[in-house]
Write an enzyme that holds these catalytic residues in place. Structure first.
Site, PDB file in Angstrom:
ATOM      1  N   ARG A  50       4.864  -0.946  17.789  1.00  0.00           N
ATOM      2  CA  ARG A  50       3.765  -0.668  16.868  1.00  0.00           C
ATOM      3  C   ARG A  50       3.746   0.804  16.490  1.00  0.00           C
ATOM      4  O   ARG A  50       3.365   1.175  15.371  1.00  0.00           O
ATOM      5  CB  ARG A  50       2.419  -1.079  17.484  1.00  0.00           C
ATOM      6  CG  ARG A  50       1.214  -0.647  16.659  1.00  0.00           C
ATOM      7  CD  ARG A  50      -0.053  -1.404  17.031  1.00  0.00           C
ATOM      8  NE  ARG A  50      -0.285  -1.457  18.448  1.00  0.00           N
ATOM      9  CZ  ARG A  50      -0.826  -0.479  19.185  1.00  0.00           C
ATOM     10  NH1 ARG A  50      -1.160   0.674  18.615  1.00  0.00           N
ATOM     11  NH2 ARG A  50      -1.039  -0.640  20.474  1.00  0.00           N
ATOM     12  N   TYR A 102      -2.913  -1.482 -10.727  1.00  0.00           N
ATOM     13  CA  TYR A 102      -2.672  -2.809 -10.169  1.00  0.00           C
ATOM     14  C   TYR A 102      -4.005  -3.403  -9.711  1.00  0.00           C
ATOM     15  O   TYR A 102      -4.796  -2.744  -9.040  1.00  0.00           O
ATOM     16  CB  TYR A 102      -1.688  -2.687  -9.009  1.00  0.00           C
ATOM     17  CG  TYR A 102      -1.604  -3.916  -8.138  1.00  0.00           C
ATOM     18  CD1 TYR A 102      -1.343  -5.169  -8.686  1.00  0.00           C
ATOM     19  CD2 TYR A 102      -1.793  -3.814  -6.769  1.00  0.00           C
ATOM     20  CE1 TYR A 102      -1.270  -6.295  -7.888  1.00  0.00           C
ATOM     21  CE2 TYR A 102      -1.713  -4.933  -5.950  1.00  0.00           C
ATOM     22  CZ  TYR A 102      -1.461  -6.172  -6.520  1.00  0.00           C
ATOM     23  OH  TYR A 102      -1.401  -7.282  -5.714  1.00  0.00           O
ATOM     24  N   ASP A 174       1.208   6.494  -7.021  1.00  0.00           N
ATOM     25  CA  ASP A 174       1.918   5.234  -6.776  1.00  0.00           C
ATOM     26  C   ASP A 174       3.215   5.287  -7.573  1.00  0.00           C
ATOM     27  O   ASP A 174       3.201   5.336  -8.806  1.00  0.00           O
ATOM     28  CB  ASP A 174       1.049   4.056  -7.226  1.00  0.00           C
ATOM     29  CG  ASP A 174       1.660   2.706  -6.883  1.00  0.00           C
ATOM     30  OD1 ASP A 174       2.894   2.555  -7.021  1.00  0.00           O
ATOM     31  OD2 ASP A 174       0.914   1.790  -6.494  1.00  0.00           O
ATOM     32  N   LYS A 199       8.782  -4.504  -3.948  1.00  0.00           N
ATOM     33  CA  LYS A 199       9.267  -4.555  -5.316  1.00  0.00           C
ATOM     34  C   LYS A 199      10.704  -4.009  -5.421  1.00  0.00           C
ATOM     35  O   LYS A 199      11.623  -4.589  -4.879  1.00  0.00           O
ATOM     36  CB  LYS A 199       8.302  -3.800  -6.221  1.00  0.00           C
ATOM     37  CG  LYS A 199       6.833  -4.203  -6.033  1.00  0.00           C
ATOM     38  CD  LYS A 199       6.588  -5.692  -6.193  1.00  0.00           C
ATOM     39  CE  LYS A 199       5.108  -6.055  -6.307  1.00  0.00           C
ATOM     40  NZ  LYS A 199       4.316  -5.813  -5.088  1.00  0.00           N
TER      41      LYS A 199
END
Length: 381
Positions: A50, A102, A174, A199
């Site tokens: 983690r 988005y 972004d 993406k």
């Protein structure tokens, strides 16, 4: 020595990031949750996945080198990366955002973000003067998408940095659509860069991932602490898939861009197409600014048809291109933002942006461009 970006995508900034076990050419998948200690106070450098994992660390180092930052955390999705970013702010802070974002970002801001006491407002950031007018005493950050999703607006990053310096703000960008292959926001003063690695970076429509990168050393311990605490880390296997995808990023981005420019020009000449949004077209209002701050145009196209019936017929009629909600993969995808990616955006905002019943978004893949045009031609007929 520092290698060119095509080499960095495969080998990292200085060649091989580290010697892999047994001379493995590909980074091994360290599919383990925990690591044994050599003794009390004597660790291998890895304790628990983690917090850190060798496979994920190599991926983070490569993304850091591609963006030109100082550190990156690889997250389970782009939204997970965004939520870690929001945790850097305190109740009462105001974040000023590009108005064309988005839809998932808007949803996160207006739900989880507002419940944490943050406030958000939206402005057309392609006009820097309008951005300045909306800055308040509580504003702590500018949150920019360039190109924006889905109407492909371009924001001048240098102007945003000037505003950030003038008012003491973070600049968050972004960079999903252009990726570090075409655009490096840190070179224009960004403090934080966010990616949906699902993406273009992954590139094969098979893996969810996200990245939060920073150019500021003082933010590294804060982000790493939040990352460890929240636990939204990318798994070792998904890290391996992203490493594999990034190796072909330059080839894919070049081919997708080449296809997109041909398709955008073709769409401009179609009787049932009313407007084409592609930053590679010289008549795009942000074309010249984009040329100043990037090395390419990417492969995202949006376009408006003459009627809702034409748009729906196109979505139902495509055969080679898939009707799907994502973008950036080797396969071409068409999206209906009104019902999919921007369904949670208020109707009046959507209509103001032009995201109506006639508006479609196309993520161009690496297929033969003549085949893609034939598919579109039949669907639009």
């Amino acid at each position: 020595m520092d290698y060119k970006i095509e080499t960095q995508c495969i080998h990292g900034k200085e060649g091989k990031i580290k010697a892999h076990s047994m001379g493995a050419i590909s980074m091994p998948i360290y599919q383990t949750a925990t690591f044994a200690h050599l003794g009390i106070g004597n660790s291998t450098g890895y304790d628990y996945s983690r917090e850190s994992n060798p496979t994920r660390e190599e991926l983070e180092n490569i993304v850091t080198s591609l963006e030109g930052g100082v550190d990156t955390v690889a997250c389970s999705s782009g939204m997970a990366a965004m939520m870690i970013c929001l945790e850097l702010f305190s109740p009462g802070d105001h974040i000023l955002c590009s108005d064309d974002l988005y839809g998932g970002s808007v949803r996160a801001f207006q739900t989880t973000g507002t419940r944490r006491g943050l406030t958000f407002s939206y402005v057309d950031s392609s006009h820097w003067e309008w951005v300045e007018r909306e800055i308040t005493k509580k504003t702590k950050a500018l949150y920019i998408e360039t190109p924006s999703n889905p109407t492909m607006k371009i924001t001048d990053l240098s102007k945003m940095r000037e505003l950030a310096d003038r008012y003491g703000l973070f600049l968050i960008v972004d960079n999903t659509f252009l990726t570090p292959y075409f655009q490096n926001p840190f070179a224009f003063g960004a403090d934080l860069v966010i990616h949906s690695g699902t993406k273009f970076l992954g590139g094969h429509n098979d893996t969810l991932a996200g990245f939060l990168c920073t150019s500021r050393e003082d933010l590294v311990p804060k982000i790493r602490y939040l990352y460890k605490t929240v636990g939204s880390c990318l798994s070792p296997f998904d890290s391996f898939l992203l490493l594999r995808g990034i190796k072909t990023l330059p080839l894919r981005m070049e081919k997708q861009q080449e296809n997109a420019l041909v398709i955008a020009k073709w769409l401009q000449n179609q009787e049932k197409v009313r407007q084409v949004y592609y930053i590679g077209l010289p008549e795009h209002p942000g074309h010249d600014i984009n040329l100043k701050q990037s090395r390419g145009f990417g492969s995202m196209i949006s376009f408006s048809t003459n009627t809702e019936a034409t748009a729906r017929r196109a979505l139902e009629g495509i055969k080679l291109i898939s009707y799907g909600e994502s973008l950036g993969g080797v396969e071409s995808l068409m999206t209906y933002p009104l019902l999919q990616t921007h369904g949670d955006v208020p109707k009046d905002t959507r209509e103001k942006l032009g995201i109506t019943e006639t508006f479609l978004r196309l993520s161009v893949g690496i297929e033969n461009v003549e085949d893609l045009i034939l598919d579109l031609e039949k669907a639009l007929s």
